[in-house]
Design a protein around this motif. Sequence first.
Motif, mmCIF file in Angstrom:
data_model
loop_
_atom_site.group_PDB
_atom_site.id
_atom_site.type_symbol
_atom_site.label_atom_id
_atom_site.label_comp_id
_atom_site.label_asym_id
_atom_site.label_seq_id
_atom_site.Cartn_x
_atom_site.Cartn_y
_atom_site.Cartn_z
ATOM 1 N N ARG A 252 0.829 -1.205 0.000
ATOM 2 C CA ARG A 252 0.000 0.000 0.000
ATOM 3 C C ARG A 252 0.868 1.260 0.000
ATOM 4 O O ARG A 252 0.664 2.181 -0.812
ATOM 5 N N THR A 253 1.847 1.326 0.904
ATOM 6 C CA THR A 253 2.679 2.531 0.990
ATOM 7 C C THR A 253 3.659 2.626 -0.179
ATOM 8 O O THR A 253 3.994 3.732 -0.625
ATOM 9 N N ASP A 254 4.131 1.445 -0.672
ATOM 10 C CA ASP A 254 5.005 1.481 -1.858
ATOM 11 C C ASP A 254 4.275 2.093 -3.049
ATOM 12 O O ASP A 254 4.791 2.972 -3.754
ATOM 13 N N LYS A 255 3.055 1.619 -3.286
ATOM 14 C CA LYS A 255 2.268 2.116 -4.414
ATOM 15 C C LYS A 255 1.892 3.585 -4.230
ATOM 16 O O LYS A 255 1.819 4.342 -5.210
ATOM 17 N N GLU A 256 1.649 3.974 -2.972
ATOM 18 C CA GLU A 256 1.297 5.365 -2.709
ATOM 19 C C GLU A 256 2.438 6.291 -3.095
ATOM 20 O O GLU A 256 2.235 7.360 -3.689
ATOM 21 N N ALA A 257 3.676 5.889 -2.776
ATOM 22 C CA ALA A 257 4.837 6.702 -3.152
ATOM 23 C C ALA A 257 4.981 6.791 -4.667
ATOM 24 O O ALA A 257 5.323 7.851 -5.215
ATOM 25 N N LYS A 260 1.702 8.796 -6.257
ATOM 26 C CA LYS A 260 1.716 10.242 -5.998
ATOM 27 C C LYS A 260 3.033 10.885 -6.405
ATOM 28 O O LYS A 260 3.124 12.119 -6.474
ATOM 29 N N MET A 261 4.050 10.038 -6.637
ATOM 30 C CA MET A 261 5.390 10.518 -6.967
ATOM 31 C C MET A 261 5.878 11.531 -5.920
ATOM 32 O O MET A 261 6.379 12.608 -6.245
ATOM 33 N N GLU A 262 5.682 11.127 -4.683
ATOM 34 C CA GLU A 262 6.134 11.982 -3.579
ATOM 35 C C GLU A 262 6.486 11.102 -2.386
ATOM 36 O O GLU A 262 6.138 9.929 -2.314
ATOM 37 N N ARG A 263 7.154 11.720 -1.459
ATOM 38 C CA ARG A 263 7.591 10.999 -0.276
ATOM 39 C C ARG A 263 6.399 10.634 0.613
ATOM 40 O O ARG A 263 5.493 11.449 0.797
ATOM 41 N N VAL A 264 6.407 9.416 1.165
ATOM 42 C CA VAL A 264 5.354 8.963 2.072
ATOM 43 C C VAL A 264 6.016 8.583 3.395
ATOM 44 O O VAL A 264 6.824 7.663 3.454
ATOM 45 N N ILE A 265 5.654 9.331 4.434
ATOM 46 C CA ILE A 265 6.237 9.094 5.769
ATOM 47 C C ILE A 265 5.117 8.720 6.724
ATOM 48 O O ILE A 265 4.091 9.400 6.792
ATOM 49 N N GLU A 266 5.333 7.641 7.438
ATOM 50 C CA GLU A 266 4.335 7.248 8.432
ATOM 51 C C GLU A 266 4.989 6.364 9.477
ATOM 52 O O GLU A 266 6.109 5.861 9.291
ATOM 53 N N GLU A 267 4.294 6.233 10.598
ATOM 54 C CA GLU A 267 4.754 5.337 11.654
ATOM 55 C C GLU A 267 3.909 4.081 11.625
ATOM 56 O O GLU A 267 2.680 4.159 11.557
ATOM 57 N N VAL A 268 4.585 2.938 11.653
ATOM 58 C CA VAL A 268 3.871 1.655 11.617
ATOM 59 C C VAL A 268 4.330 0.823 12.810
ATOM 60 O O VAL A 268 5.461 0.950 13.284
ATOM 61 N N GLN A 269 3.431 -0.049 13.253
ATOM 62 C CA GLN A 269 3.736 -0.923 14.392
ATOM 63 C C GLN A 269 3.736 -2.372 13.914
ATOM 64 O O GLN A 269 2.770 -2.848 13.331
ATOM 65 N N VAL A 270 4.860 -3.031 14.170
ATOM 66 C CA VAL A 270 5.026 -4.422 13.754
ATOM 67 C C VAL A 270 5.631 -5.202 14.906
ATOM 68 O O VAL A 270 6.706 -4.833 15.423
ATOM 69 N N TYR A 289 10.487 4.110 -12.635
ATOM 70 C CA TYR A 289 10.606 4.529 -11.233
ATOM 71 C C TYR A 289 10.400 3.345 -10.303
ATOM 72 O O TYR A 289 9.462 2.559 -10.481
ATOM 73 N N GLY A 290 11.304 3.265 -9.342
ATOM 74 C CA GLY A 290 11.152 2.285 -8.276
ATOM 75 C C GLY A 290 10.906 2.996 -6.945
ATOM 76 O O GLY A 290 10.667 4.207 -6.905
ATOM 77 N N VAL A 291 10.967 2.216 -5.898
ATOM 78 C CA VAL A 291 10.700 2.770 -4.561
ATOM 79 C C VAL A 291 11.921 2.549 -3.672
ATOM 80 O O VAL A 291 12.380 1.411 -3.518
ATOM 81 N N GLY A 292 12.459 3.652 -3.140
ATOM 82 C CA GLY A 292 13.511 3.561 -2.132
ATOM 83 C C GLY A 292 12.902 3.702 -0.746
ATOM 84 O O GLY A 292 11.864 4.354 -0.578
ATOM 85 N N ALA A 293 13.528 3.065 0.225
ATOM 86 C CA ALA A 293 12.970 3.132 1.584
ATOM 87 C C ALA A 293 14.073 3.221 2.629
ATOM 88 O O ALA A 293 15.150 2.630 2.473
ATOM 89 N N TYR A 294 13.770 3.989 3.623
ATOM 90 C CA TYR A 294 14.631 4.099 4.795
ATOM 91 C C TYR A 294 13.719 3.932 6.011
ATOM 92 O O TYR A 294 12.899 4.811 6.296
ATOM 93 N N ILE A 295 13.821 2.803 6.668
ATOM 94 C CA ILE A 295 12.889 2.468 7.763
ATOM 95 C C ILE A 295 13.694 2.324 9.049
ATOM 96 O O ILE A 295 14.573 1.454 9.139
ATOM 97 N N LYS A 296 13.375 3.161 10.037
ATOM 98 C CA LYS A 296 14.139 3.196 11.287
ATOM 99 C C LYS A 296 13.278 2.738 12.454
ATOM 100 O O LYS A 296 12.111 3.132 12.579
ATOM 101 N N ASP A 297 13.864 1.923 13.307
ATOM 102 C CA ASP A 297 13.183 1.475 14.520
ATOM 103 C C ASP A 297 13.211 2.622 15.535
ATOM 104 O O ASP A 297 14.278 3.013 16.024
ATOM 105 N N ILE A 298 12.046 3.175 15.796
ATOM 106 C CA ILE A 298 11.964 4.323 16.724
ATOM 107 C C ILE A 298 11.229 3.945 18.008
ATOM 108 O O ILE A 298 10.730 4.811 18.723
#
Length: 802
Positions: A252-257, A260-270, A289-298
Amino acid sequence: MGNTKKIIILKTVIIILLFMISGTLQAEISHEAMEIFDGHGSIMLMIDQNTGEIIYGNQAAHSFYRYPGEELLNQNINEINQLSEEEVAREMAAANQEERNFFQFEHRLADGQIRHVEVYSYPQTYQDRSILFSIINDVTERTQLAERNQAINRNFYIALGAIILILLIFSGLLYRNYKKLNAKKNEIHNFNKLRQTFIDADDSLIYLKDNNLKYIFVNQKTAEFYGLKKEEMIGKDDYQISNEEFASLKERTDKEALDKMERVIEEVQVDGKIYNSNKFPVELIDGSYGVGAYIKDITEDYRQKSRLAIERNKYHQTLLSIGDGVIVINNDREIEMINHVAEDLTGWRYREAQGKNYKEILNWELSDNKLINKDTVSDIDNADGVVDPIEQAFATDKVQEIQENVILISRDGSRFHLEDSAAPIKDDNGKTRGVVFVFRDATELKKQQEEIKHLSYHDHLTGLYNRRFFKEELNRLDVPRNLPLSIIIGDINGLKLTNDVFGHTAGDKLIQRAAETFKEVCREDDIIARWGGDEFIILLPETSKKEAKSIVERIKKTYSQKDFKAITAQISLGVGTKEKREQDINKVLDVAESSMYSTKTVNKEEENIGQIESVIKNLYNKAPAEKRHAVGVKRLALKFAEFVDLDRSQVQKIGEVAYYHDIGKVAIASDLLNKEGNLTYEEYEEIKLHPVTGYRILNYFKDTISIAYDVLYHHENWDGKGYPKGLAGEKIPLMSRIVRIVETYDVMTSKYSYQEPVSSQEALAEIKEYAGSQFDPDLAEKFIEFISELKRIEEKNHDETD
């Protein structure tokens, strides 16, 4: 936190670079690659493993170490690293053997400044030399403020986009120069290995997907998250490596990025953890276009923020609820917080006060009505040295106590004495960010202090000065300009009797009336003090002995006109005067005291007569029947004493005992003495105290002391069941036994408020009945004969008169 972001930028750049040149081999690093290193913000050094010589440093390194031009390349790592040469050699050997790649050092800059750094070092070959490729991260001034994190994140995203663009351009150059670069495949392979190691060291999840959302690149942390090897993930999508629910979430978030061709930032719980997911579109080599991601454990950061929020709220609630007034003021002198107590004291509500300059809310005034906070600090300093504690706290960065005599003027004009302090609020770096003003209403405390001060020099009962103050004033005023200096000492007569008979409350009234008299007669400048229990003393500057004696006469006259309870009190007064400088003032005081005692002795007998007469008069005023009763008992007792042949002295004594036997009733309230009907138990118990009170009164005077015991026992019974002591038989004084019978007869045959009279025969019958129990049987029998004889004489005289 800011330097950590820089490392993340570098890692991300190298990951993308690896993707762009994946599968290629190069023999050496090109000039274009070195330019990228030079332009990158991360600090990079190449260090000769054998000599420690710095053979390369990018522009960030030159800026960080602050060596101009190429001077950094003339340095040896031993000169920069604060470890010893042996320790540096040992650490380099560990990096060379790949035992460790992460280090923490202290590096010296060109200006001598010492900085704490984190170093990632990897052994490589460069221009046929064994080197350590080191990436340095300055962690000296790490901060955890959320505002800076957000600013750094924005810079990160901007930088990342710019770098991606640069790398896309750079990838084109690499493609055109493929054949040339192919010759340098071995060196590029080493570089790729270095880059991969660097990216894998990041504890965040970093990956790149193609336009079909299949993985092109993942770092080690991403592979570990899925429990796979990196090569097992390449070319697969999330549905192939995870469960459908989680794959759908990521899709869902990959496709959204991409859509929309824009950055998608959100907090997820796993799995109980919280991640900050940052996904963005990336243009690939083929133009798709592909999707780059930077996911940090916060998770820990999130928990820390929650804890900080809880603590912040707890401290806020504490400040709101404590018993002192609290006002928090920022550096702009604006009120940020005001608690309920401060609201009540200032008259300003939180919402009204918030954002206002504190000087609009806090109006202070000295006890002499000088305002202290309407102007600047310098203006305040000119107001008799009074300073604004809040402004002083800002100026000095130190806690400032509120001045003792400061009064807060509330919004409605109410005034409160204040106490407490203003203290600077400092951040983690020790910089003042505001002032907290803590204060309380000390009005009652101020009153108590004033009362204590007053009591230390005043007598609490009369309000006059006390002995301590008088002595100090005596020494202060004993100077030639106050001559002649007179002293009057007075002593109240009858205070002890008043206390014994009517209680100390009546005695206090006696003392207070004396104090009133002194204040009425004396001048304002005269020092009047209570010298002791019943003694007073007056200090009269510039007053001759003649003038002092005139004051004495006015005091005596004024005091005699006061309204007293039961006893007409008088004051004995004495005067002493210092007329010459060489006279000792203490001897003058002794003269005044001796004069007072002489007067008291001379007038004692006259005063005693007047006092006992005042007691009897007071009793008869309260209960007129008591006078009729006293006169009737005395008349009958005198005749009965003659009837039983008592000698002349005993006859005289029985008359006095009979007249004064109920004098103790003067201490009983008039409504009880005149009560109609039967008495309650408590009332009767109070009545029973009058023999003891009468004894105290009569024992006080020389002329009546001989009859005091006879009055004390006039309610004792022959059988020992009387009061107050329960004496029996002949242990009861004769005078008391006679009055006991005579008084009973008079009470029974006379009209009183509490009973109707009976006939003489009925009264005698009762006396006869109780002879041997209440009354002396011999005296009772003689009294019956006496009354019978008296009746015969009265009847005979009546017949002769007719």
